[in-house]
Design a protein around this motif. Structure first.
Motif, PDB file in Angstrom:
ATOM      1  N   ASN A  94       0.819  -1.233   0.000  1.00  3.56           N
ATOM      2  CA  ASN A  94       0.000   0.000   0.000  1.00  3.56           C
ATOM      3  C   ASN A  94       0.844   1.271   0.000  1.00  3.56           C
ATOM      4  O   ASN A  94       0.395   2.325   0.449  1.00  3.56           O
ATOM      5  N   ARG A  95       2.066   1.182  -0.529  1.00  4.25           N
ATOM      6  CA  ARG A  95       2.919   2.358  -0.604  1.00  4.25           C
ATOM      7  C   ARG A  95       2.767   3.056  -1.952  1.00  4.25           C
ATOM      8  O   ARG A  95       1.975   2.622  -2.789  1.00  4.25           O
ATOM      9  N   LEU A  96       3.515   4.133  -2.152  1.00  7.59           N
ATOM     10  CA  LEU A  96       3.365   4.942  -3.353  1.00  7.59           C
ATOM     11  C   LEU A  96       4.296   4.462  -4.460  1.00  7.59           C
ATOM     12  O   LEU A  96       5.474   4.225  -4.225  1.00  7.59           O
ATOM     13  N   THR A  97       3.752   4.363  -5.660  1.00  7.32           N
ATOM     14  CA  THR A  97       4.566   4.002  -6.820  1.00  7.32           C
ATOM     15  C   THR A  97       5.083   5.292  -7.436  1.00  7.32           C
ATOM     16  O   THR A  97       4.442   5.908  -8.284  1.00  7.32           O
ATOM     17  N   GLY A  98       6.240   5.727  -6.966  1.00  8.43           N
ATOM     18  CA  GLY A  98       6.788   6.991  -7.434  1.00  8.43           C
ATOM     19  C   GLY A  98       8.187   7.212  -6.896  1.00  8.43           C
ATOM     20  O   GLY A  98       8.691   6.438  -6.080  1.00  8.43           O
ATOM     21  N   LYS A  99       8.791   8.286  -7.357  1.00  7.19           N
ATOM     22  CA  LYS A  99      10.148   8.627  -6.926  1.00  7.19           C
ATOM     23  C   LYS A  99      10.106   9.383  -5.595  1.00  7.19           C
ATOM     24  O   LYS A  99       9.053   9.826  -5.146  1.00  7.19           O
ATOM     25  N   ALA A 100      11.278   9.541  -4.998  1.00  7.52           N
ATOM     26  CA  ALA A 100      11.387  10.109  -3.653  1.00  7.52           C
ATOM     27  C   ALA A 100      10.694  11.471  -3.498  1.00  7.52           C
ATOM     28  O   ALA A 100       9.970  11.678  -2.519  1.00  7.52           O
ATOM     29  N   PRO A 101      10.878  12.438  -4.424  1.00  8.12           N
ATOM     30  CA  PRO A 101      10.207  13.730  -4.247  1.00  8.12           C
ATOM     31  C   PRO A 101       8.675  13.614  -4.213  1.00  8.12           C
ATOM     32  O   PRO A 101       8.006  14.332  -3.466  1.00  8.12           O
ATOM     33  N   PHE A 102       8.132  12.696  -5.012  1.00  6.25           N
ATOM     34  CA  PHE A 102       6.682  12.475  -5.022  1.00  6.25           C
ATOM     35  C   PHE A 102       6.227  11.912  -3.680  1.00  6.25           C
ATOM     36  O   PHE A 102       5.220  12.367  -3.105  1.00  6.25           O
ATOM     37  N   VAL A 103       6.955  10.939  -3.154  1.00  7.78           N
ATOM     38  CA  VAL A 103       6.620  10.355  -1.861  1.00  7.78           C
ATOM     39  C   VAL A 103       6.685  11.418  -0.770  1.00  7.78           C
ATOM     40  O   VAL A 103       5.804  11.507   0.089  1.00  7.78           O
ATOM     41  N   GLU A 104       7.723  12.241  -0.818  1.00 10.12           N
ATOM     42  CA  GLU A 104       7.874  13.297   0.183  1.00 10.12           C
ATOM     43  C   GLU A 104       6.727  14.296   0.114  1.00 10.12           C
ATOM     44  O   GLU A 104       6.234  14.765   1.151  1.00 10.12           O
ATOM     45  N   GLU A 105       6.293  14.606  -1.105  1.00 13.44           N
ATOM     46  CA  GLU A 105       5.177  15.549  -1.273  1.00 13.44           C
ATOM     47  C   GLU A 105       3.898  14.992  -0.637  1.00 13.44           C
ATOM     48  O   GLU A 105       3.191  15.711   0.089  1.00 13.44           O
ATOM     49  N   ILE A 106       3.603  13.721  -0.886  1.00 11.61           N
ATOM     50  CA  ILE A 106       2.401  13.119  -0.323  1.00 11.61           C
ATOM     51  C   ILE A 106       2.522  12.989   1.193  1.00 11.61           C
ATOM     52  O   ILE A 106       1.552  13.188   1.930  1.00 11.61           O
ATOM     53  N   GLU A 107       3.731  12.695   1.689  1.00  8.01           N
ATOM     54  CA  GLU A 107       3.942  12.622   3.135  1.00  8.01           C
ATOM     55  C   GLU A 107       3.661  13.971   3.795  1.00  8.01           C
ATOM     56  O   GLU A 107       3.040  14.039   4.866  1.00  8.01           O
ATOM     57  N   LEU A 108       4.107  15.052   3.153  1.00  4.60           N
ATOM     58  CA  LEU A 108       3.864  16.384   3.707  1.00  4.60           C
ATOM     59  C   LEU A 108       2.373  16.715   3.723  1.00  4.60           C
ATOM     60  O   LEU A 108       1.866  17.328   4.661  1.00  4.60           O
ATOM     61  N   ARG A 109       1.661  16.278   2.689  1.00  7.81           N
ATOM     62  CA  ARG A 109       0.227  16.570   2.590  1.00  7.81           C
ATOM     63  C   ARG A 109      -0.594  15.755   3.575  1.00  7.81           C
ATOM     64  O   ARG A 109      -1.640  16.203   4.035  1.00  7.81           O
TER      65      ARG A 109
ATOM     66  N   GLY B 259       0.896  14.056   6.404  1.00  7.99           N
ATOM     67  CA  GLY B 259       1.487  13.947   7.726  1.00  7.99           C
ATOM     68  C   GLY B 259       1.759  12.511   8.112  1.00  7.99           C
ATOM     69  O   GLY B 259       1.947  12.192   9.292  1.00  7.99           O
ATOM     70  N   ILE B 260       1.780  11.611   7.122  1.00  9.33           N
ATOM     71  CA  ILE B 260       1.976  10.181   7.362  1.00  9.33           C
ATOM     72  C   ILE B 260       3.282   9.745   6.722  1.00  9.33           C
ATOM     73  O   ILE B 260       3.553  10.097   5.574  1.00  9.33           O
ATOM     74  N   ARG B 261       4.071   8.985   7.444  1.00  8.12           N
ATOM     75  CA  ARG B 261       5.303   8.463   6.867  1.00  8.12           C
ATOM     76  C   ARG B 261       4.958   7.287   5.954  1.00  8.12           C
ATOM     77  O   ARG B 261       4.346   6.317   6.390  1.00  8.12           O
ATOM     78  N   LEU B 262       5.390   7.397   4.707  1.00 10.38           N
ATOM     79  CA  LEU B 262       5.065   6.373   3.716  1.00 10.38           C
ATOM     80  C   LEU B 262       6.288   5.607   3.243  1.00 10.38           C
ATOM     81  O   LEU B 262       6.175   4.694   2.426  1.00 10.38           O
ATOM     82  N   GLU B 263       7.465   5.966   3.744  1.00  8.47           N
ATOM     83  CA  GLU B 263       8.674   5.222   3.424  1.00  8.47           C
ATOM     84  C   GLU B 263       8.694   3.940   4.239  1.00  8.47           C
ATOM     85  O   GLU B 263       7.852   3.712   5.110  1.00  8.47           O
ATOM     86  N   PHE B 264       9.721   3.103   3.995  1.00  3.18           N
ATOM     87  CA  PHE B 264       9.847   1.847   4.735  1.00  3.18           C
ATOM     88  C   PHE B 264      10.010   2.116   6.224  1.00  3.18           C
ATOM     89  O   PHE B 264      10.723   3.007   6.644  1.00  3.18           O
ATOM     90  N   LYS B 265       9.296   1.319   7.032  1.00  4.02           N
ATOM     91  CA  LYS B 265       9.461   1.362   8.479  1.00  4.02           C
ATOM     92  C   LYS B 265       9.205  -0.034   9.040  1.00  4.02           C
ATOM     93  O   LYS B 265       8.809  -0.949   8.326  1.00  4.02           O
ATOM     94  N   ARG B 266       9.409  -0.208  10.346  1.00  4.48           N
ATOM     95  CA  ARG B 266       9.261  -1.533  10.944  1.00  4.48           C
ATOM     96  C   ARG B 266       7.828  -2.039  10.797  1.00  4.48           C
ATOM     97  O   ARG B 266       6.890  -1.251  10.793  1.00  4.48           O
ATOM     98  N   PRO B 267       7.641  -3.358  10.690  1.00  5.26           N
ATOM     99  CA  PRO B 267       6.291  -3.916  10.578  1.00  5.26           C
ATOM    100  C   PRO B 267       5.435  -3.535  11.778  1.00  5.26           C
ATOM    101  O   PRO B 267       5.923  -3.400  12.887  1.00  5.26           O
ATOM    102  N   GLY B 268       4.171  -3.397  11.538  1.00  9.02           N
ATOM    103  CA  GLY B 268       3.240  -3.070  12.599  1.00  9.02           C
ATOM    104  C   GLY B 268       1.828  -3.247  12.103  1.00  9.02           C
ATOM    105  O   GLY B 268       1.591  -3.608  10.959  1.00  9.02           O
ATOM    106  N   ARG B 269       0.878  -2.983  12.938  1.00  7.71           N
ATOM    107  CA  ARG B 269      -0.520  -3.117  12.553  1.00  7.71           C
ATOM    108  C   ARG B 269      -0.870  -2.053  11.517  1.00  7.71           C
ATOM    109  O   ARG B 269      -0.563  -0.880  11.718  1.00  7.71           O
TER     110      ARG B 269
END
Length: 249
Positions: A213-228, A230-240
């Motif tokens: 369920n992550r974004l299919t795009g390059k880093a600047p695109f991911v960063e833009e959506i994260e800013l909009r 407020g959710i971190r969408l890059e890789f992080k530890r597994p969780g619910r």
């Protein structure tokens, strides 16, 4: 004649090597979203031609009612790929997927005199960066029957958007604006683009982003959506998985 599309080898093994934890689905207005929904326990969803036709009739009816644009689609035996744009209403994708799943379940259960779930839980979804990955996602979706060795070339498969996107048939399901853009770049160009096939790295990336369920795009695109969001969408530890997040204009 165009060359036979190369088949991406052993993708499932590679995907497991680079598996990523899922996050909550993110929905954004006026952007393409790559969606996959699978049959329960990988069971067949479509058996007869009438099964495919029923699903497509629902897709056409409800995308029109909800003003959702269809850019690419492929109905495989046990799963469905869609590339959709919700327009201004971020709730429309959820409403559409609910109608598609519910109507097909009732139809199949009635035909087979059965009860129970037809689908495997929640569908997976990834927002696609139009400038960098739109055509790649169309190609990925339309090459599914080739990768599954069901056909040698995508135009031989009846239940996908390739015929429309490649200019081999008039647009009936896909968005006419997208069809015009493909016409502008040249249908021959698109056919050649698809015939080249996806590289292994590209196919893994698209699949990986979709499954998590992550974004299919390059880093600047991911960063833009994260800013909009407020959710971190890059890789992080597994969780619910988090709740579904909708972005407004």
């Amino acid at each position: 004649m165009l060359p036979t599309c190369p088949i991406v080898c052993n993708l499932e093994t590679k995907q497991k090597e680079f598996a990523m934890p899922r996050i909550g689905r993110v929905v954004a207005p006026n952007m393409p979203h790559h969606i996959v929904q699978r049959g329960h326990n990988k069971n067949a969803i479509f058996v007869e031609n009438a099964d495919y036709s029923y699903y497509l009739n629902t897709l056409v009816k409800w995308t029109q009612l909800l003003s959702v644009n269809v850019y690419a689609w492929c109905l495989m035996t046990n799963h469905v790929h869609l590339l959709l744009d919700p327009g201004d209403n971020v709730k429309s994708i959820g409403l559409l997927m609910k109608r598609l799943a519910g109507r097909q379940t009732r139809y199949v259960n009635k035909q087979e005199h059965r009860t129970g779930s037809l689908w495997e839980g929640r569908y997976k979804m990834s927002i696609v960066e139009s400038d960098s990955y739109f055509l790649q996602c169309c190609r990925y979706i339309e090459l599914n029957p080739v990768k599954a060795k069901m056909v040698a070339q995508p135009e031989h498969y009846r239940w996908s958007s390739y015929q429309e996107n490649a200019g081999l048939s008039p647009p009936q399901i896909i968005d006419r604006t997208a069809f015009k853009k493909l016409n502008d770049i040249g249908f021959n160009h698109y056919r050649e683009f698809v015939a080249k096939g996806s590289s292994i790295s590209e196919a893994i990336f698209i699949s990986q982003m979709l499954e998590s369920n992550r974004l299919t795009g390059k880093a600047p695109f991911v960063e833009e959506i994260e800013l909009r969001t407020g959710i971190r969408l890059e890789f992080k530890r597994p969780g619910r998985p988090a709740k579904e997040h909708k972005i407004t204009n």
